[in-house]
Design a protein around this motif. Structure first.
Motif, PDB file in Angstrom:
ATOM      1  N   MET A   1       9.436  -0.697   6.220  1.00 50.39           N
ATOM      2  CA  MET A   1       8.496  -0.894   5.106  1.00 50.39           C
ATOM      3  C   MET A   1       8.237  -2.374   4.898  1.00 50.39           C
ATOM      4  O   MET A   1       9.164  -3.173   4.904  1.00 50.39           O
ATOM      5  N   ASP A   2       7.020  -2.681   4.651  1.00 57.92           N
ATOM      6  CA  ASP A   2       6.717  -4.102   4.459  1.00 57.92           C
ATOM      7  C   ASP A   2       6.214  -4.355   3.045  1.00 57.92           C
ATOM      8  O   ASP A   2       5.262  -5.069   2.820  1.00 57.92           O
ATOM      9  N   THR A   3       6.911  -3.720   2.084  1.00 59.13           N
ATOM     10  CA  THR A   3       6.470  -3.930   0.703  1.00 59.13           C
ATOM     11  C   THR A   3       6.961  -5.265   0.169  1.00 59.13           C
ATOM     12  O   THR A   3       6.479  -5.738  -0.845  1.00 59.13           O
ATOM     13  N   ALA A   4       7.969  -5.836   0.834  1.00 61.49           N
ATOM     14  CA  ALA A   4       8.659  -6.980   0.244  1.00 61.49           C
ATOM     15  C   ALA A   4       7.775  -8.220   0.169  1.00 61.49           C
ATOM     16  O   ALA A   4       7.279  -8.574  -0.893  1.00 61.49           O
ATOM     17  N   THR A   5       7.573  -8.867   1.279  1.00 60.01           N
ATOM     18  CA  THR A   5       6.817 -10.117   1.207  1.00 60.01           C
ATOM     19  C   THR A   5       5.555 -10.020   2.043  1.00 60.01           C
ATOM     20  O   THR A   5       5.593  -9.662   3.202  1.00 60.01           O
ATOM     21  N   GLU A  82      -2.550   1.419  -3.790  1.00 64.56           N
ATOM     22  CA  GLU A  82      -1.581   2.243  -3.064  1.00 64.56           C
ATOM     23  C   GLU A  82      -2.292   3.192  -2.108  1.00 64.56           C
ATOM     24  O   GLU A  82      -3.511   3.313  -2.116  1.00 64.56           O
ATOM     25  N   LYS A  83      -1.460   3.903  -1.328  1.00 63.40           N
ATOM     26  CA  LYS A  83      -2.002   4.902  -0.400  1.00 63.40           C
ATOM     27  C   LYS A  83      -2.641   6.047  -1.195  1.00 63.40           C
ATOM     28  O   LYS A  83      -2.186   6.404  -2.268  1.00 63.40           O
TER      29      LYS A  83
END
Lengths: 148, 244
Positions: A1-5, A82-83
């Motif tokens: 997941m690339d929600t962080a940065t 969001e999706k």
């Protein structure tokens, strides 16, 4: 997941901040419009306004409120980013509110109509409560009889 | 020996990644907020039903018409101030989330601090309003003589006004008003208090480099979702109690 940065370019950054402030001004202006409509109702009610006029103003206020809710959810809470599947998993259950509100307000209205009929306004009568003494001495029943 | 199953399908639901492309915590915060919206919805809708079932309801412009420090009539003024405070604290919150995405610790600290101030200001306003309603008394005509009532969950001095000895005085109004008003704004105020507490914890963690070391500020985002929800609920409380 690339929600962080996310790597944010200065251009993208500026655009995001501009979007946030735009939403803020939209919310502020909608609130001020709501307030002015609320005060309009206040001043109209000093005279004898038609129920239809008051109802129309209230419906406009409700529409403004829904617009505010949309801005908060889609821009401040970023739900719009969001999706689509996720938006649906939150949005579809929230549609239950339509029936929730309709059913209860119709029910409330029906209760008021029932109360305003002849049988609905019948005064509540305090029933006489009989207290039966526990130990009645023989021959003294009449003394303890509760009048009714 | 079994051989490992080779994944052939690459659909979003075939595992190995989040179908919604969000973390568990953020998704669960959304679902919590959805369920909480039904709790608030139930309160507000039951208020609406009771109001629809009554022939008389209190005039909100009459009840909420005072502003601390101002003599005379000021309908909607104080609650507008509260609404503006909450909208503004929502903006500072979303700016804190934005700074967090850029990994800018100083920015997160600054905007979180302003958000906490906004939350505390809102709670103070609510305390003033509650105190005003609970302590100020109003003449009420009860069984042919005047009594002085304050607004509580058992007494409502805001009934239809009648002429009495040359002046207008109130009569007892629907008792449900106090219960709904204090119940719903109290439940909302409780949410704001919890939000302020969470924001303070987040600010302390930010200052201690907890999120900087973790590599992301997602906790600020999750608290932000909660804070915006509290603002969203206020939009509807404002609508049903003060505007219509």
């Amino acid at each position: 997941m690339d929600t962080a940065t996310h790597v944010m370019t200065p251009e993208h950054d500026k655009q995001q901040v501009r979007r946030i402030w735009k939403a803020f001004w939209a919310l502020l202006i909608l609130t001020i419009l709501e307030l002015s409509l609320g005060l309009t109702i206040y001043f109209l009610e000093k005279g004898a306004p038609s129920a239809f006029a008051i109802l129309s103003i209230k419906i406009i206020i409700i529409i403004f409120t829904l617009a505010k809710a949309f801005y908060i959810i889609s821009i401040f809470m970023h739900l719009g980013d969001e999706k689509r599947n996720m938006i649906m998993s939150i949005g579809i259950p929230a549609l239950l509110f339509i029936w929730f509100i309709t059913a209860f307000l119709v029910e409330g209205n029906a209760i008021r109509n029932a109360r305003n009929t002849e049988s609905g306004t019948r005064q509540y009568e305090q029933k006489h409560i009989r207290h039966q003494p526990l130990n009645v001495p023989p021959g003294a029943e009449n003394k303890y009889k509760v009048p009714h | 020996m079994e051989t490992a199953v080779v994944q052939t399908k690459k659909g979003i639901w075939s595992g190995g990644r989040s179908p919604f492309n969000v973390s568990y915590g953020k998704l669960m915060m959304w679902y919590f907020l959805l369920s909480d919206s039904f709790t608030f919805g139930a309160f507000l809708i039951s208020y609406g039903m009771i109001r629809f079932s009554s022939n008389y309801w209190v005039d909100h412009n009459h009840v909420f018409s005072s502003f601390p420090g101002i003599e005379g009539n000021a309908p909607l003024a104080f609650v507008s101030l509260m609404t503006f405070i909450l909208i503004f604290s929502s903006v500072t919150m979303v700016l804190a989330v934005h700074e967090g995405k850029k990994m800018n610790k100083k920015g997160v600290q600054k905007w979180l601090f302003f958000t906490i101030l906004g939350g505390l200001a809102f709670l103070s306003c609510q305390a003033i309003e509650w105190t005003h309603l609970l302590t100020s008394t109003h003449p009420v005509l009860v069984d042919g003589h005047l009594e002085y009532w304050n607004t509580t969950t058992s007494h409502n001095p805001w009934g239809p006004r009648v002429m009495y000895e040359g002046g207008l005085v109130g009569t007892p109004g629907p008792v449900a008003f106090g219960g709904y008003f204090f119940g719903i704004t109290g439940f909302h105020g409780f949410h704001v208090s919890v939000g302020v507490l969470l924001l303070i914890i987040t600010l302390i963690n930010t200052s201690n480099n907890v999120f900087q070391n973790r590599g992301h500020y997602e906790m600020v985002e999750k608290i932000g979702l909660y804070w915006h929800f509290v603002d969203l609920v206020w939009v509807f409380v404002f609508l049903v109690f003060y505007l219509i």
